[in-house]
Design a protein around this motif. Sequence first.
Motif, short mmCIF file in Angstrom:
data_model
loop_
_atom_site.label_atom_id
_atom_site.label_comp_id
_atom_site.label_asym_id
_atom_site.label_seq_id
_atom_site.Cartn_x
_atom_site.Cartn_y
_atom_site.Cartn_z
N SER A 754 42.26 19.12 21.13
CA SER A 754 41.18 18.69 22.04
C SER A 754 41.68 17.65 23.05
O SER A 754 41.06 17.44 24.10
CB SER A 754 40.01 18.11 21.24
N PHE A 755 42.81 17.01 22.72
CA PHE A 755 43.35 15.99 23.62
C PHE A 755 43.79 16.58 24.96
O PHE A 755 43.51 16.03 26.03
CB PHE A 755 44.54 15.29 22.94
N PRO A 757 42.97 19.31 27.03
CA PRO A 757 42.01 19.52 28.13
C PRO A 757 41.30 18.24 28.56
O PRO A 757 41.02 18.05 29.75
CB PRO A 757 41.03 20.55 27.56
N THR A 758 41.04 17.38 27.60
CA THR A 758 40.38 16.13 27.96
C THR A 758 41.29 15.25 28.79
O THR A 758 40.87 14.64 29.78
CB THR A 758 39.95 15.38 26.68
N TYR A 759 42.56 15.18 28.41
CA TYR A 759 43.55 14.38 29.12
C TYR A 759 43.74 14.87 30.55
O TYR A 759 43.82 14.09 31.50
CB TYR A 759 44.88 14.44 28.35
N SER A 761 41.59 16.51 32.38
CA SER A 761 40.36 16.48 33.18
C SER A 761 39.93 15.07 33.55
O SER A 761 38.96 14.90 34.29
CB SER A 761 39.23 17.18 32.43
N THR A 762 40.60 14.05 33.02
CA THR A 762 40.22 12.68 33.34
C THR A 762 41.28 12.06 34.26
O THR A 762 42.39 12.56 34.39
CB THR A 762 40.09 11.84 32.07
N TYR A 766 40.77 6.03 32.22
CA TYR A 766 40.13 6.84 31.18
C TYR A 766 41.10 7.87 30.62
O TYR A 766 41.00 8.27 29.46
CB TYR A 766 38.88 7.51 31.74
N MET A 767 42.07 8.29 31.43
CA MET A 767 43.12 9.17 30.92
C MET A 767 43.96 8.43 29.89
O MET A 767 44.31 8.99 28.83
CB MET A 767 43.99 9.65 32.09
N VAL A 770 41.97 8.07 26.70
CA VAL A 770 41.96 9.30 25.90
C VAL A 770 43.21 9.41 25.05
O VAL A 770 43.15 9.78 23.86
CB VAL A 770 41.81 10.53 26.84
N GLU A 771 44.36 9.08 25.63
CA GLU A 771 45.61 9.17 24.86
C GLU A 771 45.64 8.14 23.74
O GLU A 771 46.07 8.44 22.61
CB GLU A 771 46.81 8.99 25.79
N SER A 774 43.40 9.31 21.02
CA SER A 774 44.00 10.41 20.27
C SER A 774 45.05 9.90 19.28
O SER A 774 45.16 10.38 18.15
CB SER A 774 44.62 11.42 21.24
#
Length: 809
Positions: A754-755, A757-759, A761-762, A766-767, A770-771, A774
């Motif tokens: 899940s990391f 696509p989220t990484y 798209s930000t 915020y990127m 996300v990391e 994770s």
Amino acid sequence: MRVQKRISRVFPKFYQHALALVFAVNEINEDPKILPNVTLGFHIYDNFFDAMMTYRTTLDVFCKSHSFSPNYKCDAHKNPIVAIGGLGSDTTFRMDNILSLYKIPQFMYGTYYPEESNPGRVPSFYRMVPTEAPQYMGIVWLLQHFGWTWVGLFVVDGAMGEDFLQTLEYYFSHNEICSAFTQRIPEGANLKFSNEFYKIASEIYSRFMKDIANVFILYGENLTFTWLMTVFYFLGDPHKGTTTLLGKVWIMTTQVDFMLSGLQRHMDLQQFDGAISFTIHSKDPPGFIEFLQNIQPYKNKADGFLKDFWEQAFDCSFPNPGIPTENSCMEEESLESLPDALFEMHMTCHGYSIYNAVYSVAHALHVIDTSRSSHKAILPSKRFELQHLKPWQLYPFLQGISFNNSVGEAVFFNDEREVEGGFDIVNMVTTSNRTFQRVKAGSVHPKDLGGKEFIINEDIIMWHRTFKQMLPVSVCNNYCPPGYQKKKKEGYKFCCYDCEPCPDGKISNKIDMSSCFSCPEDQYSNMKRDGCIPKIKSYLSYEEPLGISLASLAISLSLIKLWVLGIFLKYRDTPIVKANNRALTYTLLVSLMLCFLSSLLFLGKPGKVTCLLRQPSFGIVFSVAVSCLLAKTTIVSLAFMATKPGSRMKKWVGKNVSNSIVLSCSLIQASICTMWLATSPPFPDLDTFSVTEEIILQCNEGSTAMFYCVLGYMGLLAIASFVVAFLARKLPDSFNEAKFITFSMLAFCSVWVSFLPTYLSTRGKYMVAVEIFSILASSAGLLGCIFSPKCYIILFRPELNSKEQIRKR
């Protein structure tokens, strides 16, 4: 010296042309330095504003008789050596038809049609007015200066008007100016009131009243203004005898003058208040105003024009014997009391041209008189006198003449036999008593004078009173405000357009901009799209709530991991700790603690060191942790396979195998990271495009491929661990970790799947968040799934942590 009376009706303002000639001749005859012992004479003729009378009066110069024979010399009549005239180009060229036969130099002081006045075709011309080319550019510069792009044109019909239109439209199209309309005025316009007059006048007045243009250019002849005043007078409000006051700006060319006939003395000039007039540069010669002040019919009886002028100018009559007169001319009248539209006390541009023309002839004669010996080829007679000079002998001396006139201005002819000079830009300010004042507001020069070809002083310009001294606007539509750009309007001229908002990321900070432009990289457009705002530098710092939360979570999980490590060290001799390789357990706990701490490298302002350590340290410690899990599950599987009778797997069960798995898998990841750092290492970078309002301070990964190789290898280890653990999950053992490792790897893989696509798209901090999340989530999953059951048994169910329980299983 006597002036021939040839007219019965005079336009009062033209009378100054004759007086300028008289004044110049008197000055020369009284000046001992120019032509001493020589007296100049002159004759003045009028053509009645009629083409046929131009021929008639020109022939009358050469031969006084009832019949005329061109190119025939009357012995009893002395021919002139030069001619000055005429005011209009039609008069000038009709005069030339006769004068050229006698090779008499002709000084033209009025308008001329450039094509007809080609020097190669008309060698007798000497033009006392400069070429019109600077005037065209002056009009364009004036319109550009005030932002007037929608302009109405009133142009005299005929060849001159068409030439003016073609030239001006060319300049307009190259300078983003449009003509709103073109209205032609009859050539040689007269004041006869006929159906044709009312038809044309109504069309002109309608244009004037209805068109949205506030600026009109008037190009015509000397009588065009007089004719136009009649139109406005009778169609404006004929009952009150005034024009309808409507705020407009008139731009008049040099040919048009503020001039009324005697019959128009009561007409109001206020419709033309604030007009801008291009005039040939002129000055008042010393003594000229005093000369005019002394003009009186009773003093100048030799002047055959003066009585007719006086009667029309002052609306009076001189008494005739036996004829009663109602309004007799008295001796109290003076030229100073006349309105400027009838007569000006200051020398007009035409009078100034005549004045210079007379002096040009005098200086040429003076050169001839003082240097006869050096010009024997032209003047062969030793006993030559000026009285015997032939007109054609004057040409070479005129061409080379150069002098300063009485006001100190240089007068000379260029190669095209025209006087060099510029144009004055004059603001015409009218008053309620039907007079006006000329205010010089600028100038146009024909040549580059240090970047001052065009000079305008808008602060002294008085506009029409309806504008209330605000700058008049003359455009096809309202200006596009800042934040908008022009958009072409289909079916209209390019000066007519719509306004559309600037697109996102672009601005326009001035009115009427053709296109919007982008802000600098460190700025972004505001909501109105009319300005740029500095971008905020953004990164995930320790001071903001999100940074504090993630840092606190990372430290808390590290402390928990440290606490678990302490428990395992304290109970290191218990069966549950000894099971499944105690050294691997310690290595796993330390690597997981380092995983939590590695997330702190992602917080704070990116620097060279932190950018180099972020991803490699995270990749290596995670690879060590996953390698430990892979080794644990592998050893468990090998151990149970070795218990089978005759199995050869016993030699693979031991610490060396587990250590080899951990070291080899970790070294591969370390090699990938080393290659990454050696070839294209990460570095601090600025991202000005991802987020509109921010400049993102980030670590550029250098090589994206190497970054995904690190993640890919770590994922490969995780999948291998998950597969081996899943296969070993049902092996019988009291402390079999395979089930827990299966759940932990499932959680680990879910987080990192899940990391991605989220990484991607930000953006910005915020990127990074996300990391970090994770890393913490996957590490916490490993900690919780593997060690929480063991800690529970160690702390709360110690009875299960015994050899007996192992034997039972």
